[in-house]
Enzyme design. Structure first.
Site, PDB file in Angstrom:
ATOM      1  N   MET A  65       0.836  -1.234   0.045  1.00  0.00           N
ATOM      2  CA  MET A  65       0.057  -0.019   0.068  1.00  0.00           C
ATOM      3  C   MET A  65       0.846   1.232  -0.094  1.00  0.00           C
ATOM      4  O   MET A  65       0.232   2.427  -0.171  1.00  0.00           O
ATOM      5  CB  MET A  65      -0.782  -0.073   1.310  1.00  0.00           C
ATOM      6  CG  MET A  65      -1.966   1.142   1.255  1.00  0.00           C
ATOM      7  SD  MET A  65      -3.432   0.689   2.447  1.00  0.00           S
ATOM      8  CE  MET A  65      -2.485   0.996   3.791  1.00  0.00           C
ATOM      9  N   GLY A  66       2.140   1.314   0.212  1.00  0.00           N
ATOM     10  CA  GLY A  66       2.973   2.323   0.292  1.00  0.00           C
ATOM     11  C   GLY A  66       4.415   2.195   0.007  1.00  0.00           C
ATOM     12  O   GLY A  66       4.722   0.997  -0.126  1.00  0.00           O
ATOM     13  N   ASP A 177      -2.611  -8.871  11.855  1.00  0.00           N
ATOM     14  CA  ASP A 177      -1.578  -9.520  11.204  1.00  0.00           C
ATOM     15  C   ASP A 177      -0.133  -9.666  11.871  1.00  0.00           C
ATOM     16  O   ASP A 177       0.652  -9.152  11.436  1.00  0.00           O
ATOM     17  CB  ASP A 177      -1.538  -8.639  10.243  1.00  0.00           C
ATOM     18  CG  ASP A 177      -0.910  -9.199   9.006  1.00  0.00           C
ATOM     19  OD1 ASP A 177      -0.800 -10.398   8.633  1.00  0.00           O
ATOM     20  OD2 ASP A 177      -0.437  -8.533   7.927  1.00  0.00           O
TER      21      ASP A 177
END
Length: 690
Positions: A65-66, A177
């Site tokens: 995501m980044g 997670d």
């Protein structure tokens, strides 16, 4: 209280329902550029021009995501990491909100064991970013890839990670997670917990469960709790405890706890057996049986790690008691000269008896967590996956322990029930391994023990229920080994016990016991050819369960048992040739599964298979293909997740067999041939499985 969060404008903006992304998995590794394969959308120079307060030095990693850059904050000369949302993901539904959500959660965690977030915002060019501390080191996954840790490294590492996770749980945050790749090991200081991209707060857990997209597993499959894989329950701190249990097992042993795994002390000689009960409790399938949160786990873990010191303290206490006892005995000797000593003899006998009882209770407590694991998770893992030798060895020790406790307690009811429980589990294990006669003896002994305990406490409903369970255990074993007549005799004895229980203690508990006894009789009748009588028994069960549901509409277990009965009624109708009745009952069960479990679950695969079989037998092959295709797809996924699991392979084989028949029924010969080939491959794997 939940930390303040940015508002979420709609369902798509909630931090759920999107495939797991490796958000920071490599974001803090200064020596890697993971995620390569395409040029990064932004260079360090471009980011530096957008954020002039920072001297952006280099790209250090990319996640799902980044993109993460190393930088120095100019005014404070502080080394930082800057994470920028990938431009290609800016328009993805929910990802901008999740990016903000991750930054907010991490910023709310003021704990030395959590990666700190200093600032978050949006550049003039429209790029979302946040600034966090730079962790100069590697992640735990990289460290484990070079070999397992020493116990001197492992124990403080797990304790520190649990402490950081405890801080999250106190704020109502569930990480979702926990895995080695999200635990960062700086050159100095405690390990850091990062990557809160999948985290939810307690108030969002139920909503996250509802919105999780079908087919999506939230978390990493090797470390995810069962409820994250099945979506049967909302996640909770106990879900993180399961993941932490997997990490702990891996750190202690260098292996993942797969299949019927051994306790850690059996996999690594240096690991103290005190850790076994902690890790096994964390890995319970049922969230209610785990530690409630990371704080409770940490407390138990540290107690296990400190067992040697605790043992030394206990020895000191014993020595102090012996000194005090010496003084007391001197005093008593004087008194004995006057009183003749009769009272003293009685006092000493009582104290000796109390000490003996305390010792037995302490020994039992030391085994309790391990035995609880054996009595719960093991029974759900007993499909013939093989490799049960180590577990049988553990069970043998447990049986020996509880035999000693039983004898030393003077055959107390509590000790009798404990011994019966472990005998049944050992019977399950050796029964699966083909030792049916030996298993039958263990079930028989368990019946005798539970009856002894019940006779000592005839008004104890729990004791009576345990007697009925023992009879049912032996009945099910005998049915599984083809001794249908003996199994039916046991089931009828069980029914007699249940009828007596219902008369003595009328109420919901005894009504439920009576329903389960009628169901056991019905099952065995189905195997002995009494199909009509079996159908009558199933309808008695249905009436009793309907009565229970009407009296307690909030009891989900009663409702599920009533719905599951349609599966039995459908099979009974099929055996009697009533194919329309079969379809009607299977449809009712399938609709229940769709409503309560969802259309992409293991349960759906089994109910869709039943629907496909019913439709195929009714000549409605086109409809059957649709259901069976779904059943096969999910069964294939389950088999990949549990390679070599005989139960999964067997279900997949049956799904493929009927799908091939249905495809032939609609004239799709090529598709049927491909399915037949896949069926042959699965059957070969099934034959090769241990």
């Amino acid at each position: 209280m939940d930390p303040p969060l940015l508002p979420f404008p709609g369902e798509d903006s909630l931090p759920a329902g999107i495939d797991p992304l490796e958000l920071l998995e490599v974001g803090f590794r200064p020596e890697t550029t993971a995620g390569v394969g395409a040029e990064p959308p932004l260079s360090a120079e471009e980011v530096g021009s957008m954020l002039p307060a920072y001297e952006v030095r280099r790209l250090v990693g990319r996640g799902g995501m980044g993109t993460v850059f190393e930088a120095v904050q100019r005014d404070l000369q502080r080394r930082v990491a800057i994470k920028v949302l990938s431009p290609s993901l800016t328009n993805e539904p929910g990802l901008t909100a999740r990016f903000r959500h991750e930054a907010r959660l991490m910023a709310s965690m003021e704990h030395p064991g959590v990666v700190r977030v200093y600032e978050a915002g949006e550049t003039a060019e429209g790029y979302l970013y946040y600034v966090m501390e730079f962790v100069d080191g590697e992640d735990l996954a990289s460290r484990l890839s070079r070999g397992r840790l020493s116990l001197e490294e492992a124990v403080p590492l797990i304790a520190n990670v649990a402490e950081a996770l405890e801080a999250a749980h106190r704020l109502g945050i569930v990480h979702r997670d926990i895995k080695p790749a999200n635990i960062f090991l700086p050159a100095e200081g405690p390990p850091r917990l990062g990557d809160f991209g999948l985290a939810v707060t307690a108030g969002q857990a139920e909503e996250a469960l509802r919105l999780t997209r079908v087919g999506t597993t939230v978390g990493t499959i090797e470390y995810a709790a069962p409820e994250q894989l099945s979506r049967a329950h909302a996640v909770s701190p106990a879900s993180d405890v399961f993941s932490l249990g997997v990490v702990t097992y891996e750190v202690l042993t260098g292996e993942l706890p797969r299949g019927n795994f051994d306790p850690p002390s059996l996999r690594r000689e240096e690991v103290d057996a005190a850790f076994d009960s902690v890790v096994l409790r964390a890995l319970q399938t049922d969230p209610a049986r785990r530690f409630a949160d990371a704080g409770k786990f940490r407390e138990a873990f540290l107690h296990a790690a400190d067992r040697r010191r605790q043992e030394a303290l206990r020895q000191q206490a014993v020595r102090r008691k012996m000194v005090r006892r010496a003084w007391v005995m001197c005093l008593l000797a004087v008194i004995a000269l006057v009183t003749g000593g009769s009272a003293i003899v009685a006092w000493k006998a009582r104290k000796d008896a109390e000490a003996k009882q305390a010792a037995a209770e302490a020994a039992e407590q030391r085994m309790s967590d391990l035995i609880q694991f054996l009595l719960t998770d093991l029974r759900t893992r007993l499909e013939p996956t093989g490799n049960l030798g180590a577990m049988e060895s553990v069970l043998e020790k447990a049986v020996g322990h509880f035999r000693r406790v039983y004898e030393e307690s003077g055959h107390s009811p509590v000790a009798a029930r404990k011994l019966a429980d472990v005998l049944v589990v050992k019977g399950d294990v050796i029964g699966v391994r083909g030792m049916s006669a030996e298993a039958d003896q263990l079930y028989t002994e368990a019946i005798a023990l539970t009856e002894l305990a019940r006779n000592a406490t005839p008004q104890d409903a729990k004791a009576t229920r345990r007697v009925m369970e023992a009879w049912q255990d032996r009945s099910e074993h005998r049915m599984a080994t083809g001794k249908y007549s003996d199994a039916l005799l046991d089931a009828r004895h069980l029914l007699g016990e249940a009828e007596a229980f219902a008369k003595q203690q009328p109420g919901a508990e005894s009504t439920h016991a009576l329903a389960m006894a009628h169901r056991a009789v019905a099952h065995t009748l189905g195997y002995t050819g009494g199909l009509e009588e079996a159908g009558e028994e199933y309808h008695r069960v249905q009436s009793l369960l309907q009565e229970l549901v009407a009296g307690a509409p909030d009891r989900a277990d009663y409702a599920r048992e009533l719905a599951e009965l349609d599966m039995s009624l459908g099979s009974n109708a099929e055996a009697r040739g009533d194919l329309e009745g079969m379809l009607r009952h299977f449809t009712a069960w399938h609709e229940y599964v769709v409503r309560n479990e969802g259309p992409d679950t293991s349960g759906y695969s089994y109910s869709a298979f039943r629907m496909g079989v019913a439709l195929q037998k009714l000549g409605r092959s086109k409809e059957a293909v649709s259901y069976l295709t779904d059943a096969v797809r999910i069964a294939e996924r389950e088999s990949k997740a549990l390679p070599g699991h005989k139960g999964c392979l067997n279900h997949l084989s049956w799904c493929l067999r009927f799908l091939g028949q249905a495809q032939e029924g609609v004239g799709d010969v090529d598709a049927a041939a491909r399915v037949r080939q896949r069926e042959a491959e699965v059957n070969a794997a099934l034959s090769a499985a241990p």
